[in-house]
Design an enzyme around this catalytic site. Structure first.
Site, PDB file in Angstrom:
ATOM      1  N   PHE A  49      12.500  11.069  28.999  1.00  0.00           N
ATOM      2  CA  PHE A  49      12.115  11.425  27.638  1.00  0.00           C
ATOM      3  C   PHE A  49      12.897  12.662  27.225  1.00  0.00           C
ATOM      4  CE2 PHE A  49       9.954  13.556  24.231  1.00  0.00           C
ATOM      5  CZ  PHE A  49       9.742  12.510  23.351  1.00  0.00           C
ATOM      6  N   ASP A  57      17.311  19.101  31.322  1.00  0.00           N
ATOM      7  CA  ASP A  57      16.391  19.231  30.192  1.00  0.00           C
ATOM      8  C   ASP A  57      15.099  19.831  30.735  1.00  0.00           C
ATOM      9  OD1 ASP A  57      14.494  18.952  28.222  1.00  0.00           O
ATOM     10  OD2 ASP A  57      15.047  16.895  27.669  1.00  0.00           O
ATOM     11  N   LYS A  97       9.867  24.066  23.395  1.00  0.00           N
ATOM     12  CA  LYS A  97       8.423  24.143  23.612  1.00  0.00           C
ATOM     13  C   LYS A  97       7.930  25.574  23.885  1.00  0.00           C
ATOM     14  CE  LYS A  97       7.475  19.329  24.207  1.00  0.00           C
ATOM     15  NZ  LYS A  97       8.174  18.263  24.892  1.00  0.00           N
TER      16      LYS A  97
HETATM   17  C1  PLP Z   1       9.172  17.381  24.181  1.00  0.00           C
HETATM   18  C2  PLP Z   1      10.441  17.099  24.867  1.00  0.00           C
HETATM   19  C3  PLP Z   1      11.643  16.916  24.148  1.00  0.00           C
HETATM   20  C4  PLP Z   1      11.690  16.875  22.635  1.00  0.00           C
HETATM   21  O1  PLP Z   1      11.239  18.063  22.037  1.00  0.00           O
HETATM   22  P1  PLP Z   1      10.786  18.039  20.493  1.00  0.00           P
HETATM   23  O2  PLP Z   1      10.549  19.493  20.185  1.00  0.00           O
HETATM   24  O3  PLP Z   1       9.553  17.217  20.408  1.00  0.00           O
HETATM   25  O4  PLP Z   1      11.931  17.463  19.722  1.00  0.00           O
HETATM   26  C5  PLP Z   1      12.808  16.711  24.865  1.00  0.00           C
HETATM   27  N1  PLP Z   1      12.815  16.688  26.201  1.00  0.00           N
HETATM   28  C6  PLP Z   1      11.684  16.856  26.935  1.00  0.00           C
HETATM   29  C7  PLP Z   1      11.756  16.837  28.429  1.00  0.00           C
HETATM   30  C8  PLP Z   1      10.468  17.051  26.288  1.00  0.00           C
HETATM   31  O5  PLP Z   1       9.345  17.175  26.998  1.00  0.00           O
END
Ligand code: PLP
Length: 406
Positions: free
Chosen positions: A145, A230, A259
């Site tokens: 994700f 990520d 986040k």
């Molecule tokens: C939440 C998340 C994203 C996307 O972030 P948004 O602020 O919702 O666009 C990308 N990668 C990971 C691992 C995430 O948990």
């Protein structure tokens, strides 16, 4: 002309009537919060065990983060990058110190920072590695994700995530998560990057097999490929280290944060890398109107100071272990597997347990907010400020629900 709706039922009806239906939230309507606790419009209290997908690692309404937000908003909120502002330099230096990378590119949401990393990797491939124009390939993993843009969903392995949104962006190869042989087979002369979540969050707190990151580091170094992590959800303390890749003792070539970078007060994300990668960007290549704005910069600096000074990374490690010990003593037949790293717990239910959603609804009735991920996994990821007493309180709620439903 609008009347102010009062009850939860009114607010839910209003949201469902006028909002797009792209989420399926638990029916709890929240109106205030503090630390690990949130209150609904009828003043019922709940423990937040999702923490906005780890955006509020520092706890809701942290006084120092909110003070930074309010103070900066009163002085200067937005200049765009057409002009400079007095918060961006200190922000970039702070992130560089925290991450150990020499350069910082600020964006807002996580998906934007992922896109930034993909653009950096492709351009690095053409300019530095010498990949022929428009031939760059990036290796990613099944069940990943990374966000919701067209290019990012182009390399999702989840059918619903992609369904209806093609045509897709080419240039991505998906291999099974943690399968190093598959990575080796997928590498070509045009491979510019491997993009990985060091722990897959949305997939249900999946830690890759031992040695995965070390093996990837080796492959990437040998083949001159960028290893990009990520850490939007796994980073900033969640796994009991500041960054999840530290568990493997490797250094990636680029990292994406979002986040909790702002402690839930404001959208702030970054892509960080060293000069060789980041210098591919020249003025006009890439940007964002709000990226690097003074409010976001001030908020993020406060959010990082809170993580460090309140020793939230250490607390995540300690309270995570407390969860594991407590959960292991529950012995519920519906509980198939407990996965835990730091303050990040995935409870995998048996296929015949009726799905995680009904557990989350029962937990809500006990005052504990969790969200299922996929059909059979309950994710527990409270703010990192949680105390031992609060962990025990939520373990009691879990034990009660497993007993009642199981
Ligand atoms: C939440 C998340 C994203 C996307 O972030 P948004 O602020 O919702 O666009 C990308 N990668 C990971 C691992 C995430 O948990």
């Amino acid at each position: 002309m609008s009347t102010t709706p009062k009850t939860a039922a009114d607010l839910i009806r209003q949201e469902d009537r006028f909002g797009a239906h792209n989420y399926h939230p638990l029916d709890v309507v929240l109106s205030r919060a503090e630390g690990v606790w949130v209150w609904d419009v009828e003043d019922r209290r709940y423990m937040d065990c999702l923490a906005a997908y780890s955006a509020v690692n520092q706890g809701h309404n942290h006084p120092r983060i909110i003070a930074a937000l309010v103070e900066q908003a009163k002085k200067l909120a937005l200049t765009s990058r057409a002009f400079r502002n007095d918060q961006l330099g200190p922000f970039c230096e702070e992130i560089s110190r925290l991450t150990g990378f020499s350069r910082v590119l600020p964006m807002n949401t996580g998906a934007e920072a992922v896109e930034t990393a993909l653009k950096a990797a492709r351009k690095w491939g053409y300019q530095v590695k010498g990949v022929p124009r428009d031939r760059a390939e990036i290796i990613v993993f099944s069940d990943n994700f990374h966000g919701r843009t067209i290019s990012i969903v182009s390399f999702s392995s989840d059918e619903q995530t992609r369904d209806g949104f093609g045509p897709f962006t080419p240039g991505f190869t998906i291999v099974p998560f943690g399968d190093l042989d598959a990575v080796k087979r997928a590498v070509t002369a045009n491979t510019v990057a491997v993009l990985i979540e060091p722990v897959q969050g949305e997939a249900g707190i999946i830690v890759p097999p031992e040695g995965t990151l070390v093996g990837l580091r080796e492959i990437c170094s040998n083949e001159r490929i960028l290893l990009i992590v990520d850490e939007i959800q796994s980073g900033l303390g969640r796994t009991g280290k500041m960054f999840a890749h530290e568990h493997a003792g490797i250094r990636p070539d680029g990292m994406i944060l979002g986040k909790a970078l702002s402690g839930g007060a404001y959208p702030v994300s970054v892509f960080v890398a060293d000069d060789e990668v980041m210098d591919v960007f020249t003025p006009g290549d890439h940007g964002s109107t709000y990226g690097g704005n003074p409010v976001g910069a001030a908020v993020a600096r406060a959010a990082i100071r809170v993580l460090e000074e309140e020793k939230l990374v250490e607390n995540a490690q300690a309270q995570g272990e407390r969860y594991r010990a407590g959960l292991e003593s529950i012995h519920a037949p519906a509980l198939k597997e407990i996965r835990q790293i730091g303050l990040w717990v995935g409870l995998e239910l048996e296929e015949n347990a009726g799905g995680a959603r009904r557990y989350c609804e029962a937990l809500r009735n006990e005052g504990m907010l969790c969200k299922e991920t996929h059909t059979h996994t309950i994710r527990i990821a409270p703010p990192l400020v949680i105390t031992a007493e609060e962990v025990d309180w939520s373990l009691e709620a879990l034990a009660k629900v497993f007993k009642a439903l199981g």
